[in-house]
Scaffold this motif. Sequence first.
Motif, mmCIF file in Angstrom:
data_model
loop_
_atom_site.group_PDB
_atom_site.id
_atom_site.type_symbol
_atom_site.label_atom_id
_atom_site.label_comp_id
_atom_site.label_asym_id
_atom_site.label_seq_id
_atom_site.Cartn_x
_atom_site.Cartn_y
_atom_site.Cartn_z
ATOM 1 N N ASP A 108 2.180 13.514 3.117
ATOM 2 C CA ASP A 108 3.240 12.676 3.681
ATOM 3 C C ASP A 108 2.647 12.067 4.949
ATOM 4 O OD1 ASP A 108 5.511 11.410 4.566
ATOM 5 O OD2 ASP A 108 6.844 13.108 4.124
ATOM 6 N N LEU A 109 2.006 10.929 4.779
ATOM 7 C CA LEU A 109 1.218 10.307 5.835
ATOM 8 C C LEU A 109 1.927 9.098 6.430
ATOM 9 C CD1 LEU A 109 -1.560 9.903 7.350
ATOM 10 C CD2 LEU A 109 -2.217 8.461 5.404
ATOM 11 N N TRP A 110 1.969 9.041 7.747
ATOM 12 C CA TRP A 110 2.449 7.854 8.462
ATOM 13 C C TRP A 110 1.268 7.308 9.240
ATOM 14 C CZ3 TRP A 110 7.477 5.748 8.638
ATOM 15 C CH2 TRP A 110 7.667 4.705 9.542
ATOM 16 N N HIS A 111 0.784 6.112 8.857
ATOM 17 C CA HIS A 111 -0.439 5.572 9.467
ATOM 18 C C HIS A 111 -0.262 4.073 9.680
ATOM 19 C CE1 HIS A 111 -4.645 5.064 10.425
ATOM 20 N NE2 HIS A 111 -4.892 6.352 10.202
ATOM 21 N N GLU A 112 0.130 3.707 10.894
ATOM 22 C CA GLU A 112 0.417 2.307 11.182
ATOM 23 C C GLU A 112 -0.844 1.439 11.194
ATOM 24 O OE1 GLU A 112 2.769 1.936 14.671
ATOM 25 O OE2 GLU A 112 4.457 3.108 13.866
ATOM 26 N N ASP A 113 -1.975 1.996 11.614
ATOM 27 C CA ASP A 113 -3.205 1.209 11.691
ATOM 28 C C ASP A 113 -3.654 0.724 10.316
ATOM 29 O OD1 ASP A 113 -3.236 1.525 14.400
ATOM 30 O OD2 ASP A 113 -4.771 3.084 14.435
ATOM 31 N N ILE A 114 -3.667 1.609 9.327
ATOM 32 C CA ILE A 114 -4.122 1.202 7.997
ATOM 33 C C ILE A 114 -3.093 0.272 7.362
ATOM 34 C CG2 ILE A 114 -3.108 3.101 6.650
ATOM 35 C CD1 ILE A 114 -6.624 1.572 6.169
ATOM 36 N N TYR A 115 -1.819 0.424 7.727
ATOM 37 C CA TYR A 115 -0.802 -0.488 7.194
ATOM 38 C C TYR A 115 -0.960 -1.883 7.782
ATOM 39 C CZ TYR A 115 3.698 -2.494 5.946
ATOM 40 O OH TYR A 115 4.683 -3.317 5.453
ATOM 41 N N MET A 116 -1.362 -1.957 9.035
ATOM 42 C CA MET A 116 -1.573 -3.262 9.661
ATOM 43 C C MET A 116 -2.705 -4.033 8.984
ATOM 44 S SD MET A 116 0.610 -3.879 12.096
ATOM 45 C CE MET A 116 -0.220 -5.099 13.121
ATOM 46 N N THR A 117 -3.771 -3.331 8.599
ATOM 47 C CA THR A 117 -4.916 -3.998 7.973
ATOM 48 C C THR A 117 -4.778 -4.115 6.457
ATOM 49 O OG1 THR A 117 -6.126 -1.889 7.844
ATOM 50 C CG2 THR A 117 -6.484 -3.262 9.795
ATOM 51 N N HIS A 118 -4.004 -3.215 5.843
ATOM 52 C CA HIS A 118 -3.867 -3.192 4.378
ATOM 53 C C HIS A 118 -2.402 -2.995 3.981
ATOM 54 C CE1 HIS A 118 -8.127 -2.287 5.009
ATOM 55 N NE2 HIS A 118 -8.349 -2.666 3.765
ATOM 56 N N PRO A 119 -1.550 -3.991 4.223
ATOM 57 C CA PRO A 119 -0.140 -3.876 3.855
ATOM 58 C C PRO A 119 0.102 -4.037 2.361
ATOM 59 C CG PRO A 119 -0.560 -6.035 4.765
ATOM 60 C CD PRO A 119 -1.828 -5.264 4.923
ATOM 61 N N ARG A 120 -0.845 -4.683 1.660
ATOM 62 C CA ARG A 120 -0.749 -4.858 0.219
ATOM 63 C C ARG A 120 -2.152 -5.088 -0.330
ATOM 64 N NH1 ARG A 120 2.882 -7.654 -1.725
ATOM 65 N NH2 ARG A 120 1.884 -8.466 -3.562
ATOM 66 N N GLY A 121 -2.312 -4.911 -1.625
ATOM 67 C CA GLY A 121 -3.620 -5.114 -2.237
ATOM 68 C C GLY A 121 -3.629 -4.595 -3.655
ATOM 69 N N PHE A 122 -4.815 -4.506 -4.239
ATOM 70 C CA PHE A 122 -4.922 -4.090 -5.642
ATOM 71 C C PHE A 122 -4.987 -2.570 -5.786
ATOM 72 C CE2 PHE A 122 -9.327 -5.361 -4.304
ATOM 73 C CZ PHE A 122 -9.940 -4.104 -4.362
ATOM 74 N N ILE A 123 -4.780 -2.124 -7.011
ATOM 75 C CA ILE A 123 -4.977 -0.729 -7.411
ATOM 76 C C ILE A 123 -6.378 -0.634 -8.022
ATOM 77 C CG2 ILE A 123 -4.118 1.191 -8.804
ATOM 78 C CD1 ILE A 123 -2.105 0.180 -6.700
ATOM 79 N N GLY A 124 -7.131 0.400 -7.676
ATOM 80 C CA GLY A 124 -8.498 0.519 -8.187
ATOM 81 C C GLY A 124 -8.823 1.938 -8.630
ATOM 82 N N LEU A 125 -9.459 2.064 -9.796
ATOM 83 C CA LEU A 125 -9.866 3.367 -10.335
ATOM 84 C C LEU A 125 -11.330 3.594 -9.985
ATOM 85 C CD1 LEU A 125 -8.246 3.034 -13.894
ATOM 86 C CD2 LEU A 125 -7.160 3.709 -11.723
ATOM 87 N N GLN A 126 -11.587 4.622 -9.190
ATOM 88 C CA GLN A 126 -12.947 4.857 -8.707
ATOM 89 C C GLN A 126 -13.740 5.819 -9.585
ATOM 90 O OE1 GLN A 126 -13.953 7.794 -5.823
ATOM 91 N NE2 GLN A 126 -14.933 6.313 -4.465
ATOM 92 N N VAL A 127 -14.994 5.442 -9.849
ATOM 93 C CA VAL A 127 -16.000 6.381 -10.352
ATOM 94 C C VAL A 127 -17.004 6.529 -9.217
ATOM 95 C CG1 VAL A 127 -17.856 6.790 -12.005
ATOM 96 C CG2 VAL A 127 -15.698 5.801 -12.778
ATOM 97 N N HIS A 128 -17.077 7.702 -8.655
ATOM 98 C CA HIS A 128 -17.916 7.914 -7.480
ATOM 99 C C HIS A 128 -19.393 7.766 -7.811
ATOM 100 C CE1 HIS A 128 -19.312 9.725 -3.715
ATOM 101 N NE2 HIS A 128 -18.067 9.604 -3.270
ATOM 102 N N GLY A 129 -20.142 7.245 -6.865
ATOM 103 C CA GLY A 129 -21.579 7.116 -7.044
ATOM 104 C C GLY A 129 -22.268 8.473 -7.105
ATOM 105 N N ILE A 130 -23.396 8.526 -7.785
ATOM 106 C CA ILE A 130 -24.180 9.761 -7.880
ATOM 107 C C ILE A 130 -25.646 9.430 -7.624
ATOM 108 C CG2 ILE A 130 -22.593 10.883 -9.499
ATOM 109 C CD1 ILE A 130 -24.582 10.143 -11.740
#
Length: 230
Positions: free
Chosen positions: A189-211
Amino acid sequence: MIKRLTTFISLPLVLLLLGAFILNPSEKTEKSDWISLFDGKSLNGWVQKNGTATYEVVDGTIKGTTNTGSPNSFLCTFNEFGDFELSFEVLLHDEELNSGVQIRSATREAEGDEAFGRVNGPQVEIEASSSGSPESGYIYGEGGTGGWLVEKDDRNYHDAFRDGEWNQYKVIAEGPRIQVWINGEKITDLWHEDIYMTHPRGFIGLQVHGISKNEGPYSVSWKNIRIRSL
């Protein structure tokens, strides 16, 4: 006298009607209908950004597999989302693999021959409970957006993520608040105004981590990926 009485009666009536007009639309638009982001048959509506991992449709799921030496790879929606409820199921085929789902994310300006710049934004962590430091469900700032957005003291190790099984995630993003559940257990349950200011909306992405060059291949799969606007 009649004129004054009429005015007295009609004013409350107007206010009542106005109140009904204001309240009803908010009730109807509080949550929109669910939208399926994956049709179970194709990768229509998605585009790969960064990395050389492979994404394919296998038995009604999206399966992502690492590629030796590749950096982080992301399969991203064409559409962008602001405030929403996201639901998906995920299976780590290999417990060695770290993964995640980007929300409200973006890409930086492409450089050189890049098709897309670096993916960045909040990421919902996917990690096996048997790993040395299981942190599934916490929020990480991918691509130079702050590292862990959930403070260390709040990232308590847990076993809500079931290794070798399908796991149900629910993510609610409303303004600067992001909440995450895994298999019905609330993790973040995160409240983070800084990340909301820079990223209020955007895409959904499925990550495969690098190895690294001497690891893998490892795989992760997703299914029943749905979203609705709030």
